[in-house]
Design a protein around this motif. Structure first.
Motif, mmCIF file in Angstrom:
data_model
loop_
_atom_site.group_PDB
_atom_site.id
_atom_site.type_symbol
_atom_site.label_atom_id
_atom_site.label_comp_id
_atom_site.label_asym_id
_atom_site.label_seq_id
_atom_site.Cartn_x
_atom_site.Cartn_y
_atom_site.Cartn_z
ATOM 1 N N ARG A 1 -23.362 -17.110 36.858
ATOM 2 C CA ARG A 1 -24.796 -16.916 36.919
ATOM 3 C C ARG A 1 -25.336 -16.822 35.508
ATOM 4 N NH1 ARG A 1 -25.081 -12.221 40.761
ATOM 5 N NH2 ARG A 1 -24.649 -13.403 42.603
ATOM 6 N N PRO A 2 -26.517 -17.384 35.284
ATOM 7 C CA PRO A 2 -27.097 -17.223 33.943
ATOM 8 C C PRO A 2 -27.394 -15.747 33.696
ATOM 9 C CG PRO A 2 -28.687 -18.212 35.455
ATOM 10 C CD PRO A 2 -27.388 -18.109 36.190
ATOM 11 N N PRO A 3 -27.400 -15.354 32.441
ATOM 12 C CA PRO A 3 -27.722 -13.949 32.152
ATOM 13 C C PRO A 3 -29.127 -13.628 32.644
ATOM 14 C CG PRO A 3 -27.629 -15.257 30.128
ATOM 15 C CD PRO A 3 -27.196 -16.142 31.247
ATOM 16 N N LEU A 4 -29.331 -12.384 32.986
ATOM 17 C CA LEU A 4 -30.630 -11.934 33.479
ATOM 18 C C LEU A 4 -31.621 -11.916 32.315
ATOM 19 C CD1 LEU A 4 -32.130 -10.889 35.977
ATOM 20 C CD2 LEU A 4 -31.417 -8.591 35.337
ATOM 21 N N SER A 5 -32.479 -12.925 32.276
ATOM 22 C CA SER A 5 -33.460 -13.011 31.201
ATOM 23 C C SER A 5 -34.555 -11.974 31.405
ATOM 24 C CB SER A 5 -34.087 -14.408 31.162
ATOM 25 O OG SER A 5 -34.914 -14.603 32.308
ATOM 26 N N HIS A 6 -35.320 -11.748 30.377
ATOM 27 C CA HIS A 6 -36.436 -10.798 30.447
ATOM 28 C C HIS A 6 -37.426 -11.233 31.524
ATOM 29 C CE1 HIS A 6 -39.153 -7.713 29.017
ATOM 30 N NE2 HIS A 6 -40.108 -8.607 28.907
ATOM 31 N N GLN A 7 -37.718 -12.536 31.563
ATOM 32 C CA GLN A 7 -38.661 -13.059 32.547
ATOM 33 C C GLN A 7 -38.132 -12.854 33.968
ATOM 34 O OE1 GLN A 7 -39.500 -17.244 32.222
ATOM 35 N NE2 GLN A 7 -41.347 -17.081 33.455
ATOM 36 N N ASN A 8 -36.866 -13.158 34.212
ATOM 37 C CA ASN A 8 -36.286 -12.962 35.539
ATOM 38 C C ASN A 8 -36.252 -11.489 35.924
ATOM 39 O OD1 ASN A 8 -35.961 -15.671 35.970
ATOM 40 N ND2 ASN A 8 -33.749 -15.664 35.708
ATOM 41 N N LEU A 9 -35.984 -10.636 34.960
ATOM 42 C CA LEU A 9 -35.994 -9.197 35.210
ATOM 43 C C LEU A 9 -37.371 -8.755 35.724
ATOM 44 C CD1 LEU A 9 -34.540 -6.367 34.860
ATOM 45 C CD2 LEU A 9 -35.670 -6.300 32.635
ATOM 46 N N LEU A 10 -38.426 -9.218 35.053
ATOM 47 C CA LEU A 10 -39.793 -8.856 35.458
ATOM 48 C C LEU A 10 -40.136 -9.420 36.836
ATOM 49 C CD1 LEU A 10 -41.706 -9.368 32.078
ATOM 50 C CD2 LEU A 10 -40.873 -7.219 33.065
ATOM 51 N N ILE A 11 -39.791 -10.678 37.064
ATOM 52 C CA ILE A 11 -40.071 -11.307 38.362
ATOM 53 C C ILE A 11 -39.333 -10.566 39.475
ATOM 54 C CG2 ILE A 11 -39.686 -13.383 39.758
ATOM 55 C CD1 ILE A 11 -40.140 -14.992 37.109
ATOM 56 N N ASN A 12 -38.057 -10.278 39.253
ATOM 57 C CA ASN A 12 -37.283 -9.560 40.260
ATOM 58 C C ASN A 12 -37.861 -8.174 40.531
ATOM 59 O OD1 ASN A 12 -35.550 -11.741 40.462
ATOM 60 N ND2 ASN A 12 -33.962 -10.829 39.197
ATOM 61 N N GLU A 13 -38.359 -7.520 39.493
ATOM 62 C CA GLU A 13 -38.960 -6.200 39.679
ATOM 63 C C GLU A 13 -40.255 -6.282 40.488
ATOM 64 O OE1 GLU A 13 -38.029 -2.988 39.126
ATOM 65 O OE2 GLU A 13 -36.093 -3.851 38.642
ATOM 66 N N LEU A 14 -41.057 -7.323 40.247
ATOM 67 C CA LEU A 14 -42.269 -7.513 41.051
ATOM 68 C C LEU A 14 -41.907 -7.707 42.521
ATOM 69 C CD1 LEU A 14 -44.329 -9.913 38.751
ATOM 70 C CD2 LEU A 14 -44.894 -7.535 39.309
ATOM 71 N N ILE A 15 -40.872 -8.493 42.751
ATOM 72 C CA ILE A 15 -40.432 -8.753 44.125
ATOM 73 C C ILE A 15 -39.859 -7.482 44.739
ATOM 74 C CG2 ILE A 15 -38.788 -10.046 45.540
ATOM 75 C CD1 ILE A 15 -39.166 -12.373 43.466
ATOM 76 N N GLU B 1 -27.476 -8.687 44.205
ATOM 77 C CA GLU B 1 -27.193 -10.094 43.919
ATOM 78 C C GLU B 1 -27.734 -10.539 42.569
ATOM 79 O OE1 GLU B 1 -27.178 -14.273 46.400
ATOM 80 O OE2 GLU B 1 -28.540 -12.695 47.030
ATOM 81 N N ALA B 2 -28.892 -10.028 42.173
ATOM 82 C CA ALA B 2 -29.512 -10.447 40.921
ATOM 83 C C ALA B 2 -28.976 -9.679 39.717
ATOM 84 C CB ALA B 2 -31.032 -10.269 41.009
ATOM 85 N N GLY B 3 -28.268 -8.597 39.966
ATOM 86 C CA GLY B 3 -27.773 -7.799 38.855
ATOM 87 C C GLY B 3 -28.861 -6.940 38.234
ATOM 88 N N GLN B 4 -29.886 -6.616 39.046
ATOM 89 C CA GLN B 4 -30.968 -5.748 38.574
ATOM 90 C C GLN B 4 -30.426 -4.337 38.351
ATOM 91 O OE1 GLN B 4 -33.575 -8.174 37.972
ATOM 92 N NE2 GLN B 4 -34.800 -6.390 38.390
ATOM 93 N N PRO B 5 -31.034 -3.589 37.468
ATOM 94 C CA PRO B 5 -30.650 -2.179 37.330
ATOM 95 C C PRO B 5 -30.907 -1.460 38.659
ATOM 96 C CG PRO B 5 -32.189 -2.839 35.592
ATOM 97 C CD PRO B 5 -32.096 -3.978 36.548
ATOM 98 N N ASP B 6 -30.072 -0.485 38.996
ATOM 99 C CA ASP B 6 -30.252 0.256 40.249
ATOM 100 C C ASP B 6 -31.578 1.011 40.267
ATOM 101 O OD1 ASP B 6 -27.883 -0.593 41.423
ATOM 102 O OD2 ASP B 6 -26.725 1.064 40.565
ATOM 103 N N VAL B 7 -31.979 1.520 39.112
ATOM 104 C CA VAL B 7 -33.244 2.253 39.010
ATOM 105 C C VAL B 7 -34.346 1.253 38.660
ATOM 106 C CG1 VAL B 7 -34.490 4.068 37.770
ATOM 107 C CG2 VAL B 7 -32.044 4.331 38.253
ATOM 108 N N PRO B 8 -35.393 1.189 39.493
ATOM 109 C CA PRO B 8 -36.482 0.236 39.206
ATOM 110 C C PRO B 8 -37.149 0.523 37.860
ATOM 111 C CG PRO B 8 -36.713 1.172 41.416
ATOM 112 C CD PRO B 8 -35.623 1.943 40.725
ATOM 113 N N LEU B 9 -37.674 -0.537 37.251
ATOM 114 C CA LEU B 9 -38.423 -0.358 36.012
ATOM 115 C C LEU B 9 -39.695 0.434 36.306
ATOM 116 C CD1 LEU B 9 -38.241 -3.938 34.434
ATOM 117 C CD2 LEU B 9 -36.875 -1.937 33.856
#
Length: 135
Positions: free
Chosen positions: A38-52, A71-79
């Motif tokens: 998987r590509p590394p979690l970019s800043h843009q993807n991090l923000l999009i995933n958090e919005l979702i 699946e996305a590798g988001q931090p467990d604690v939301p931004l």
């Protein structure tokens, strides 16, 4: 009877659904082709995933949010929401803070636009040579 009582209790507390979602995420992860990185979690993807994620959690789609996070590798604690708003350069009023940021963004685009009623969307930041997830 004890088995049914335990299952009902776990279900009523929302724990059973979270466990099922976590198991699904782990199964998907185990089945993925390990050669495809998987590509590394970019800043843009991090923000999009958090919005979702914020949208999913607001609408009580906690199982989907759990799978997205795993699946996305988001931090467990939301931004922090204020951090998200600042990153997206979004100004909020009191009423907009009661709903996910995604609702406000969609509302903005539904109610504004250029002379033809459309808003120009760009795939890459100014100065970037190619569109992509690392904008």
């Amino acid at each position: 009877e004890l088995k049914c009582a335990v299952r009902d209790t776990l279900e009523s507390r929302g724990v059973l659904g979270q466990l099922k979602a976590r198991i699904r995420a782990e199964v998907f992860s185990a089945l993925e082709d390990q050669r495809e990185l998987r590509p590394p979690l970019s800043h843009q993807n991090l923000l999009i995933n958090e919005l979702i994620r914020e949208y999913l959690e607001f609408n009580k789609y906690s199982y989907s949010a759990s799978v997205l996070t795993a699946e996305a590798g988001q931090p467990d604690v939301p931004l922090d929401r204020q951090f998200l708003a600042n990153e997206l350069k979004v100004a909020e009023d009191a009423s907009s803070k009661s709903v996910p940021l995604l609702y406000g963004l969609v509302s903005h685009f539904l109610n504004s636009g250029g002379s033809d009623g459309k808003t120009l969307v760009r795939g890459a930041a100014a100065g970037s040579s190619a569109p992509g997830p690392d904008v």
